[in-house]
Design a protein around this motif. Structure first.
Motif, PDB file in Angstrom:
ATOM      1  N   GLU A  84       1.660  -7.467   2.460  1.00  0.00           N
ATOM      2  CA  GLU A  84       2.331  -7.787   1.190  1.00  0.00           C
ATOM      3  C   GLU A  84       2.775  -9.236   1.153  1.00  0.00           C
ATOM      4  O   GLU A  84       2.593  -9.931   0.142  1.00  0.00           O
ATOM      5  CB  GLU A  84       3.534  -6.868   0.986  1.00  0.00           C
ATOM      6  CG  GLU A  84       4.332  -7.209  -0.268  1.00  0.00           C
ATOM      7  CD  GLU A  84       5.585  -6.362  -0.437  1.00  0.00           C
ATOM      8  OE1 GLU A  84       6.556  -6.872  -1.051  1.00  0.00           O
ATOM      9  OE2 GLU A  84       5.603  -5.211   0.032  1.00  0.00           O
ATOM     10  N   ILE A  85       3.341  -9.711   2.245  1.00  0.00           N
ATOM     11  CA  ILE A  85       3.802 -11.107   2.295  1.00  0.00           C
ATOM     12  C   ILE A  85       2.622 -12.061   2.142  1.00  0.00           C
ATOM     13  O   ILE A  85       2.683 -13.037   1.387  1.00  0.00           O
ATOM     14  CB  ILE A  85       4.555 -11.372   3.610  1.00  0.00           C
ATOM     15  CG1 ILE A  85       5.833 -10.538   3.679  1.00  0.00           C
ATOM     16  CG2 ILE A  85       4.904 -12.860   3.741  1.00  0.00           C
ATOM     17  CD1 ILE A  85       6.506 -10.539   5.046  1.00  0.00           C
ATOM     18  N   MET A  86       1.528 -11.783   2.856  1.00  0.00           N
ATOM     19  CA  MET A  86       0.337 -12.627   2.733  1.00  0.00           C
ATOM     20  C   MET A  86      -0.213 -12.592   1.309  1.00  0.00           C
ATOM     21  O   MET A  86      -0.732 -13.586   0.803  1.00  0.00           O
ATOM     22  CB  MET A  86      -0.753 -12.148   3.688  1.00  0.00           C
ATOM     23  CG  MET A  86      -0.413 -12.188   5.163  1.00  0.00           C
ATOM     24  SD  MET A  86      -1.806 -11.478   6.093  1.00  0.00           S
ATOM     25  CE  MET A  86      -0.949 -10.773   7.493  1.00  0.00           C
ATOM     26  N   GLY A  87      -0.123 -11.434   0.661  1.00  0.00           N
ATOM     27  CA  GLY A  87      -0.711 -11.250  -0.658  1.00  0.00           C
ATOM     28  C   GLY A  87      -0.069 -12.073  -1.752  1.00  0.00           C
ATOM     29  O   GLY A  87      -0.630 -12.175  -2.855  1.00  0.00           O
ATOM     30  N   ARG A  88       1.055 -12.666  -1.502  1.00  0.00           N
ATOM     31  CA  ARG A  88       1.717 -13.482  -2.518  1.00  0.00           C
ATOM     32  C   ARG A  88       0.876 -14.697  -2.916  1.00  0.00           C
ATOM     33  O   ARG A  88       1.022 -15.216  -4.019  1.00  0.00           O
ATOM     34  CB  ARG A  88       3.094 -13.930  -2.023  1.00  0.00           C
ATOM     35  CG  ARG A  88       4.131 -12.805  -1.969  1.00  0.00           C
ATOM     36  CD  ARG A  88       5.437 -13.302  -1.356  1.00  0.00           C
ATOM     37  NE  ARG A  88       5.986 -14.417  -2.097  1.00  0.00           N
ATOM     38  CZ  ARG A  88       6.782 -14.303  -3.159  1.00  0.00           C
ATOM     39  NH1 ARG A  88       7.096 -13.100  -3.622  1.00  0.00           N
ATOM     40  NH2 ARG A  88       7.250 -15.378  -3.771  1.00  0.00           N
ATOM     41  N   CYS A  98      -7.210 -12.134   8.154  1.00  0.00           N
ATOM     42  CA  CYS A  98      -6.925 -10.781   7.663  1.00  0.00           C
ATOM     43  C   CYS A  98      -7.492 -10.557   6.261  1.00  0.00           C
ATOM     44  O   CYS A  98      -6.914  -9.819   5.459  1.00  0.00           O
ATOM     45  CB  CYS A  98      -5.414 -10.544   7.634  1.00  0.00           C
ATOM     46  SG  CYS A  98      -4.628 -10.451   9.258  1.00  0.00           S
ATOM     47  N   SER A  99      -8.616 -11.199   5.936  1.00  0.00           N
ATOM     48  CA  SER A  99      -9.145 -11.107   4.580  1.00  0.00           C
ATOM     49  C   SER A  99     -10.388 -10.231   4.516  1.00  0.00           C
ATOM     50  O   SER A  99     -11.136 -10.108   5.486  1.00  0.00           O
ATOM     51  CB  SER A  99      -9.461 -12.509   4.039  1.00  0.00           C
ATOM     52  OG  SER A  99     -10.394 -13.164   4.880  1.00  0.00           O
ATOM     53  N   ALA A 100     -10.585  -9.640   3.331  1.00  0.00           N
ATOM     54  CA  ALA A 100     -11.785  -8.834   3.083  1.00  0.00           C
ATOM     55  C   ALA A 100     -12.969  -9.772   2.813  1.00  0.00           C
ATOM     56  O   ALA A 100     -12.775 -10.891   2.322  1.00  0.00           O
ATOM     57  CB  ALA A 100     -11.542  -7.935   1.880  1.00  0.00           C
ATOM     58  N   ILE A 262      -6.452   0.534   0.921  1.00  0.00           N
ATOM     59  CA  ILE A 262      -5.015   0.371   1.101  1.00  0.00           C
ATOM     60  C   ILE A 262      -4.659  -1.086   1.358  1.00  0.00           C
ATOM     61  O   ILE A 262      -3.607  -1.573   0.926  1.00  0.00           O
ATOM     62  CB  ILE A 262      -4.466   1.294   2.213  1.00  0.00           C
ATOM     63  CG1 ILE A 262      -2.944   1.420   2.076  1.00  0.00           C
ATOM     64  CG2 ILE A 262      -4.859   0.825   3.604  1.00  0.00           C
ATOM     65  CD1 ILE A 262      -2.337   2.503   2.933  1.00  0.00           C
ATOM     66  N   HIS A 263      -5.535  -1.841   2.028  1.00  0.00           N
ATOM     67  CA  HIS A 263      -5.271  -3.267   2.235  1.00  0.00           C
ATOM     68  C   HIS A 263      -5.230  -4.006   0.899  1.00  0.00           C
ATOM     69  O   HIS A 263      -4.372  -4.866   0.682  1.00  0.00           O
ATOM     70  CB  HIS A 263      -6.345  -3.885   3.136  1.00  0.00           C
ATOM     71  CG  HIS A 263      -6.259  -3.449   4.565  1.00  0.00           C
ATOM     72  ND1 HIS A 263      -7.205  -3.798   5.498  1.00  0.00           N
ATOM     73  CD2 HIS A 263      -5.353  -2.692   5.224  1.00  0.00           C
ATOM     74  CE1 HIS A 263      -6.876  -3.283   6.670  1.00  0.00           C
ATOM     75  NE2 HIS A 263      -5.755  -2.593   6.522  1.00  0.00           N
ATOM     76  N   HIS A 264      -6.170  -3.677   0.002  1.00  0.00           N
ATOM     77  CA  HIS A 264      -6.150  -4.284  -1.338  1.00  0.00           C
ATOM     78  C   HIS A 264      -4.810  -4.008  -2.020  1.00  0.00           C
ATOM     79  O   HIS A 264      -4.212  -4.903  -2.634  1.00  0.00           O
ATOM     80  CB  HIS A 264      -7.278  -3.705  -2.196  1.00  0.00           C
ATOM     81  CG  HIS A 264      -8.616  -4.338  -1.971  1.00  0.00           C
ATOM     82  ND1 HIS A 264      -8.810  -5.704  -1.957  1.00  0.00           N
ATOM     83  CD2 HIS A 264      -9.839  -3.786  -1.767  1.00  0.00           C
ATOM     84  CE1 HIS A 264     -10.089  -5.972  -1.756  1.00  0.00           C
ATOM     85  NE2 HIS A 264     -10.744  -4.825  -1.620  1.00  0.00           N
ATOM     86  N   CYS A 265      -4.354  -2.771  -1.921  1.00  0.00           N
ATOM     87  CA  CYS A 265      -3.102  -2.400  -2.586  1.00  0.00           C
ATOM     88  C   CYS A 265      -1.898  -3.083  -1.946  1.00  0.00           C
ATOM     89  O   CYS A 265      -0.955  -3.493  -2.643  1.00  0.00           O
ATOM     90  CB  CYS A 265      -2.933  -0.882  -2.574  1.00  0.00           C
ATOM     91  SG  CYS A 265      -4.143  -0.001  -3.599  1.00  0.00           S
ATOM     92  N   ALA A 321       0.030   4.912   3.676  1.00  0.00           N
ATOM     93  CA  ALA A 321      -0.162   4.351   5.022  1.00  0.00           C
ATOM     94  C   ALA A 321       0.336   5.326   6.080  1.00  0.00           C
ATOM     95  O   ALA A 321      -0.315   5.536   7.118  1.00  0.00           O
ATOM     96  CB  ALA A 321       0.570   3.018   5.133  1.00  0.00           C
ATOM     97  N   TRP A 322       1.485   5.928   5.828  1.00  0.00           N
ATOM     98  CA  TRP A 322       2.052   6.901   6.767  1.00  0.00           C
ATOM     99  C   TRP A 322       1.138   8.116   6.925  1.00  0.00           C
ATOM    100  O   TRP A 322       0.896   8.585   8.038  1.00  0.00           O
ATOM    101  CB  TRP A 322       3.433   7.335   6.259  1.00  0.00           C
ATOM    102  CG  TRP A 322       4.058   8.432   7.063  1.00  0.00           C
ATOM    103  CD1 TRP A 322       4.676   8.337   8.273  1.00  0.00           C
ATOM    104  CD2 TRP A 322       4.116   9.823   6.702  1.00  0.00           C
ATOM    105  NE1 TRP A 322       5.117   9.577   8.684  1.00  0.00           N
ATOM    106  CE2 TRP A 322       4.784  10.505   7.738  1.00  0.00           C
ATOM    107  CE3 TRP A 322       3.668  10.546   5.590  1.00  0.00           C
ATOM    108  CZ2 TRP A 322       5.008  11.880   7.697  1.00  0.00           C
ATOM    109  CZ3 TRP A 322       3.886  11.920   5.545  1.00  0.00           C
ATOM    110  CH2 TRP A 322       4.556  12.560   6.590  1.00  0.00           C
TER     111      TRP A 322
END
Length: 411
Positions: A84-88, A98-100, A262-265, A321-322
């Motif tokens: 989430e932090i990276m996604g900003r 960590c990218s697709a 889930i990574h996209h989200c 994720a859980w």
């Protein structure tokens, strides 16, 4: 369900946020300038390459690789707040390797590759020495159902011969893209339609493989990453390049797409937070009718609704994720489908409000909101359209109420 982050994760959150604040956010303008002035937009961006070295030196590298000794060994739940932090910032994930689609491809090789395949392709990917592409979607069929794909993978002695056409092959535009994971049919007459497909590794430059064009996304070329349309005409690769074995392609796809979705989200939650931040800042700074936009009732309502949606979305992502961590990707298919539908739709609405708050500037490239909206809107199609996931969710829900079949074994 306990969503409290461990001491390890809290420490990583602090480190990733500090890195973003010190290195990424201050260089967002530099990134834009370098892309605008590049003589070749398909070459690596200098500021990204520079920051990769810094992130690697600081040990913030390969955070995504769940349950692996080759990364941090983080679970999906542990990785979520970091992503989430990276996604900003839309290009920041690459800084941390960590990218697709590299994350999904590395996880695929980790789970399904032979030791030789891992040595040849996964290790250079983990080091950031090469990049990769994933070739599944096809222009001639509805690829949201992977059983529809038509590309053929035929055994011929010690080789496989590949014929077909792919598009939306993300990552293919990068000159460092060295390997393509290609999905096709190796046994099209198999009575089990889920055993007809295979996945195979195709090195870049293999004769017969042609990149025809890079596809624009709402007018953006997504350079230097890009999404290619590629043809395979009698492409020959060693039989040892097959992943897991013939007929295992659909199984691999299901294992790969769960983490990818889930990574996209996760990243999109960060982008939503950024849009809300811009909405609030703009509303306090602009007074078009004698008072700040922040004093307008409609503005306050939109900001409040944005906060509600982001917090709802984050909890849904953490729950998914859980579930993936505790019962596996297949058993968590309902939760993955829920976030794949809800998060992009929430993001589109929040970004639409943020664009509206910025007026004419919102639809330009000045604030980055138009690009953010394009990314969020595309997410409603990437890794399966909304309709497919809703259909799956509806069937799972209906199954709870269908009467049990009568026991006819005793007749």
């Amino acid at each position: 369900m306990d969503f409290e982050f461990s001491e390890k994760v809290q420490g990583l959150r602090t480190r990733v946020k500090a890195f973003m604040d010190a290195h990424v956010h201050p260089n967002e303008a530099t990134y834009i300038e370098q892309m605008a002035n590049a003589t070749d937009r398909w070459q690596p961006v200098p500021i990204v390459e520079k920051l990769k070295k810094t992130a690697k030196a600081e040990g913030l590298w390969n955070l995504f690789l769940a349950h692996s000794k080759k990364g941090f060994g983080l679970s999906n739940l542990e990785y979520a707040p970091l992503s989430e932090i990276m996604g900003r910032t839309q290009w920041a994930s690459e800084v941390f390797n960590c990218s697709a689609p590299d994350t999904g491809n590395m996880e695929t090789l980790e789970l399904y590759g032979t030791e030789e395949q891992k040595k040849q392709w996964m290790l250079p990917l983990l080091e950031g020495e090469i990049r990769s592409a994933f070739c599944m979607t096809e222009p001639s069929v509805a690829s949201s159902d992977a059983t529809n794909i038509e590309t053929s993978i035929v055994r011929d002695g010690d080789e496989y011969v590949i014929n077909g056409r792919k598009w939306w092959s993300s990552g293919a535009g990068d000159p460092r893209c060295a390997v393509f994971i290609v999905m096709g049919k190796s046994d099209p007459t198999n009575m089990d339609k889920y055993r007809q497909q295979s996945m195979i590794l195709v090195p870049r430059g293999t004769p017969g493989m042609t990149i025809h064009r890079m596809l624009p996304v709402f007018g953006y070329d997504d350079a230097p990453h890009g999404h290619a349309e590629i043809s395979f005409e009698n492409v020959r690769v060693p039989a040892t390049n097959i992943l897991l074995g013939e007929g295992r392609g659909f199984e691999i796809a299901q294992g790969r797409l769960g983490p990818g979705r889930i990574h996209h989200c996760m990243r999109t939650i960060g982008l939503m937070e950024r849009a809300l931040e811009m909405m609030c800042t703009r509303s306090l700074a602009r007074s078009p009718f004698g008072k700040p936009l922040a004093d307008q009732g409609v503005t306050i309502e939109r900001i409040a609704n944005s906060r509600i949606m982001i917090d709802q979305g984050r909890l849904l992502v953490l729950h998914a994720a859980w579930k993936m961590d505790t019962v596996g990707n297949k058993a968590a298919k309902r939760e993955i489908a829920e976030i794949k539908v809800s998060i992009p739709n929430m993001a589109c609405q929040i970004m639409d409000w943020a664009i509206q708050m910025h007026g004419g500037g919102g639809v330009t490239s000045d604030f980055g909101l138009a690009r953010m909206y394009a990314t969020a809107r595309t997410m409603r199609i990437v890794d399966g359209p909304d309709e497919v996931h809703r259909h799956q969710l509806g069937r799972l829900e209906l199954a709870k109420y269908k009467p049990a079949r009568p026991n006819v074994a005793a007749e």
